[in-house]
Design an enzyme around this catalytic site. Structure first.
Site, PDB file in Angstrom:
ATOM      1  N   ASP A 115     -34.374 -27.916  13.837  1.00 29.07           N
ATOM      2  CA  ASP A 115     -35.039 -29.225  13.828  1.00 29.07           C
ATOM      3  C   ASP A 115     -35.427 -29.666  15.234  1.00 29.07           C
ATOM      4  O   ASP A 115     -35.588 -30.867  15.495  1.00 29.07           O
ATOM      5  CB  ASP A 115     -34.135 -30.287  13.189  1.00 29.07           C
ATOM      6  CG  ASP A 115     -32.823 -30.470  13.944  1.00 29.07           C
ATOM      7  OD1 ASP A 115     -32.496 -29.600  14.780  1.00 29.07           O
ATOM      8  OD2 ASP A 115     -32.123 -31.474  13.702  1.00 29.07           O
ATOM      9  N   ASP A 136     -19.353 -28.514  19.099  1.00 30.09           N
ATOM     10  CA  ASP A 136     -19.962 -29.158  20.278  1.00 30.09           C
ATOM     11  C   ASP A 136     -18.982 -30.106  20.970  1.00 30.09           C
ATOM     12  O   ASP A 136     -18.904 -30.130  22.211  1.00 30.09           O
ATOM     13  CB  ASP A 136     -21.260 -29.878  19.905  1.00 30.09           C
ATOM     14  CG  ASP A 136     -21.122 -30.776  18.685  1.00 30.09           C
ATOM     15  OD1 ASP A 136     -20.073 -30.716  18.006  1.00 30.09           O
ATOM     16  OD2 ASP A 136     -22.057 -31.549  18.407  1.00 30.09           O
TER      17      ASP A 136
END
Length: 524
Positions: free
Chosen positions: A289, A367
């Site tokens: 994306d 992350d």
């Protein structure tokens, strides 16, 4: 002497004649070929007729059979060679790439050595620059311009040790010299978004070389429509599929986070493919994306040598967490920063760092895990003033967290910046820290109210706003419009606790008190 040579010649001639005579007698006494059986003895029942006419036929047949056998062996050998040639042909492209890469890296090392030799100072310290030295230095600068390397500073202090000069040359030349031949693959992490087309279209549009920037699309989820979309690009991309699509056993309160577990599993598998199967030495990771900027490839190409040479760096990111329009300077697309916050969203990773991370890779929330002190180890990333990626994916496992408030407003760079021709040595830690701290703490200290509409401050800054606690930081960040969350005590886009951004056209440093030493991990 002549008589002795004549005797030797006569003796040699006699031996030659005798040998040939013995050979004739031997051949004369052999039986005809046709009377030999397969075992080497006489054929039983051999009559005069068989021994006469058939001997010739048997000899001819035997000779023909031998010729046929030899022909078959040659044909078999040729077929084997053909198979080998096909295998060599199938691997030829990879071999040639690796051979050329090794050769050019060797040439780069040689060039680097030559440049250092050119710049090596005199063995006697404290020698001032005379006219000849200046002329020689100009010549070296011209050669470095051809190599697209920014020349080091030419000012030499008196009594400066030789080692300091060598270190300066290394910082200026070795760490900032572009690496034009290194292959930098782009890993696209995909799942079930057919809109991956938007990401791939931009990557292919801006990619300057398919050989230097191979695109690998790693797909999870097994989504058929997305797979067909990726497959429609043919040889422009390499499509690989994560094979384990099963749900991951999690504790009951983490069932809603199943997607995060699958993402972490996919990242681990995909990065192992890039480094261990495709055998690349670095990679740039983007997700399905993300849309990239026109100078996306130029940006990573230029920063690779600094990432490779500076041990205080562990990633290069294309993302600015505070990169919203109005918080960045649109006239400074070439400005880059060091940051202690791992940004992600289009980032470069080295194989050596992956070898360090892979054995302890988390089961989920990879992350945030990267932002823990145990992984970061006081290392930093490079990030731009203006982002080289934007996200267009509101739908995802995060359910649009931050998208409507921040991410949708991130400004994407539209101007091509020739980073490979720029002097990026200011990003090396030794230089950066000194300049950065001086600039931040020499800026006038002001209150946030003075910066807001109707405030008394005039001019473009820079100005410094100081915070003293976690809650104080969050209040100031919200008032100034920047992201207020911290991970292990590190603010987004922060370096040494300082967040740099634009507010109402003025450069602002949201900073801790002078003398800052480390992050407080309880500020999370």
């Amino acid at each position: 002497m002549v008589r002795k040579k004549g005797s030797l010649i006569l003796c040699g001639a006699f031996l030659f004649v005798a040998w040939n005579a013995l050979l004739l007698l031997f051949l004369w006494g052999r039986p005809p070929i046709g009377r030999l059986g397969e075992g080497g003895g006489a054929e039983p029942g051999a009559g005069e007729e068989w021994g006469g006419g058939k001997a010739k036929v048997g000899g001819a047949n035997g000779l023909a059979g031998e010729v046929i056998r030899l022909a078959e062996e040659v044909e078999s050998e040729l077929e084997t060679q053909k198979k080998l040639l096909k295998q060599i042909q199938s691997h030829r492209e990879l071999w040639e790439q690796r051979k050329e890469l090794g050769k050019r890296e060797s040439e780069d090392t040689k060039d680097k050595k030559n440049i250092v030799e050119f710049k090596k100072p005199q063995q006697i310290p404290a020698v001032p620059l005379n006219h000849k030295t200046v002329d020689d230095t100009k010549t070296v600068m011209e050669k470095q311009e051809v190599l697209k390397v920014t020349p080091p500073q030419l000012v030499m202090k008196e009594q400066e040790p030789e080692q300091e000069n060598k270190k300066m040359v290394e910082n200026e030349v070795n760490r900032t010299k572009p690496s034009p031949q290194i292959i930098i693959p782009i890993l696209v992490i995909a799942c079930d978004r057919v809109t991956v087309k938007r990401s791939l279209d931009k990557l292919i549009q801006y990619r300057p070389s398919a050989e230097l920037y191979p695109i690998i699309v790693s797909q999870d989820c097994g989504h058929a429509d997305t797979a067909r979309m990726i497959g429609s690009y043919g040889s422009k991309v390499t499509h690989i599929s994560q094979p384990d699509l099963a749900d991951i056993p999690v504790r009951p309160d983490h069932r809603k986070f199943q997607g995060y577990y699958k993402i972490a599993r996919h990242y681990r598998w995909a990065l192992n493919q890039v480094f261990n199967v495709f055998a690349y030495s670095t990679v740039v990771i983007v997700e399905d994306d993300l849309e990239v900027a026109p100078d996306f490839f130029e940006y990573f190409r230029a920063l690779y040598p600094i990432l490779r040479s500076d041990p205080t760096l562990w990633c290069v990111s294309a993302w600015n967490d505070n990169g919203r329009d109005g918080l960045v300077n649109p006239g400074m697309a070439d400005l880059l920063y060091r940051t202690d916050f791992f940004p992600g969203l289009g980032w470069m990773l080295l194989k050596e760092v992956w070898a360090e991370l892979e054995p302890k890779w988390p089961k989920a929330f990879w992350d945030d895990w990267m932002r823990h002190p145990e992984q970061r180890k006081d290392r930093s990333c490079i990030r731009p003033e203006i982002s080289r990626t934007i996200t267009f994916g509101r739908k995802g496992v995060s359910l649009g967290q931050f998208f409507d408030q921040y991410l949708r407003y991130i400004k994407l760079n539209t101007e091509f910046v020739p980073f490979t021709k720029a002097d990026l040595s200011y990003l090396v830690r030794e230089k950066y820290d000194e300049t950065f701290e001086k600039e931040v703490y020499s800026a006038p200290l002001v209150k946030v109210e003075e910066l807001q509409q109707g405030g008394s401050l005039k001019g473009s800054g820079p100005y410094r706003v100081q915070y003293s606690s976690r809650d104080n930081f969050k209040v100031l960040a919200r008032n100034l419009g920047v992201m207020d969350d911290l991970k292990s005590g590190v603010p987004r886009a922060g370096y040494r606790g300082v967040v740099s951004f634009i507010s109402r056209g003025r450069r602002i440093y949201l900073a801790p008190p002078e003398g800052w030493t480390k992050y407080d991990t309880s500020w999370s």
